[in-house]
Write a protein that holds these residues in place. Structure first.
Motif, PDB file in Angstrom:
ATOM      1  N   LEU A 191      -4.316 -62.518 -44.505  1.00  0.00           N
ATOM      2  CA  LEU A 191      -3.048 -62.261 -45.354  1.00  0.00           C
ATOM      3  C   LEU A 191      -3.325 -62.151 -46.938  1.00  0.00           C
ATOM      4  N   ALA A 192      -4.139 -62.977 -47.216  1.00  0.00           N
ATOM      5  CA  ALA A 192      -4.479 -63.017 -48.790  1.00  0.00           C
ATOM      6  C   ALA A 192      -5.345 -61.874 -49.213  1.00  0.00           C
ATOM      7  N   PHE A 193      -6.147 -61.418 -48.353  1.00  0.00           N
ATOM      8  CA  PHE A 193      -7.082 -60.010 -48.245  1.00  0.00           C
ATOM      9  C   PHE A 193      -5.967 -58.737 -48.546  1.00  0.00           C
ATOM     10  N   ILE A 194      -5.449 -58.842 -47.329  1.00  0.00           N
ATOM     11  CA  ILE A 194      -4.394 -57.414 -47.318  1.00  0.00           C
ATOM     12  C   ILE A 194      -3.501 -57.742 -48.466  1.00  0.00           C
ATOM     13  N   THR A 195      -2.910 -58.463 -48.844  1.00  0.00           N
ATOM     14  CA  THR A 195      -1.971 -58.454 -50.066  1.00  0.00           C
ATOM     15  C   THR A 195      -2.733 -58.216 -51.319  1.00  0.00           C
ATOM     16  N   SER A 196      -4.196 -58.835 -51.423  1.00  0.00           N
ATOM     17  CA  SER A 196      -4.725 -58.373 -52.767  1.00  0.00           C
ATOM     18  C   SER A 196      -5.058 -56.864 -52.660  1.00  0.00           C
ATOM     19  N   LYS A 197      -5.510 -56.495 -51.482  1.00  0.00           N
ATOM     20  CA  LYS A 197      -5.797 -54.835 -51.287  1.00  0.00           C
ATOM     21  C   LYS A 197      -4.594 -53.940 -51.278  1.00  0.00           C
ATOM     22  N   MET A 198      -3.413 -54.324 -50.922  1.00  0.00           N
ATOM     23  CA  MET A 198      -2.255 -53.539 -51.540  1.00  0.00           C
ATOM     24  C   MET A 198      -1.755 -53.542 -53.074  1.00  0.00           C
ATOM     25  N   ILE A 199      -2.081 -54.465 -53.683  1.00  0.00           N
ATOM     26  CA  ILE A 199      -1.680 -54.642 -54.955  1.00  0.00           C
ATOM     27  C   ILE A 199      -2.719 -54.237 -55.837  1.00  0.00           C
ATOM     28  N   GLU A 200      -3.955 -53.861 -55.342  1.00  0.00           N
ATOM     29  CA  GLU A 200      -4.926 -53.383 -56.182  1.00  0.00           C
ATOM     30  C   GLU A 200      -4.914 -51.991 -56.724  1.00  0.00           C
ATOM     31  N   ARG A 201      -5.186 -51.854 -57.995  1.00  0.00           N
ATOM     32  CA  ARG A 201      -5.312 -50.450 -58.641  1.00  0.00           C
ATOM     33  C   ARG A 201      -6.459 -50.202 -59.127  1.00  0.00           C
ATOM     34  N   ARG A 202      -7.007 -48.912 -58.869  1.00  0.00           N
ATOM     35  CA  ARG A 202      -8.415 -48.391 -59.356  1.00  0.00           C
ATOM     36  C   ARG A 202      -8.168 -47.062 -60.234  1.00  0.00           C
TER      37      ARG A 202
END
Length: 72
Positions: free
Chosen positions: A45-56
């Motif tokens: 859940l932490a990984f998926i949430t981090s992946k969703m809010i990541e901006r590149r």
């Protein structure tokens, strides 16, 4: 030897290792599996949430740096 005798301890405390003075808990493997599944779920859940809010942001260097001035 060993100091004081074993004192009364709470029996409602749950730990993956089995609690106080447990030689080898009868459900140690089951508790370990439960803990592993819970930990995997929380980390997923932490990984998926981090992946969703990541901006590149892509960085394209200006033409002067790359040397492409429109002629060779």
């Amino acid at each position: 030897m060993g100091g004081q005798p074993r004192y009364p301890y709470p029996t409602t405390v749950w730990t993956p290792a089995g609690g106080w003075w447990c030689e080898y808990p009868k459900n140690c493997k089951k508790n370990g599996v439960k803990t592993s599944i819970a930990l995997f779920g929380i980390l997923s859940l932490a990984f998926i949430t981090s992946k969703m809010i990541e901006r590149r942001y892509s960085h394209t260097p200006p033409p002067a740096i790359t040397g492409s001035h429109g002629h060779h």
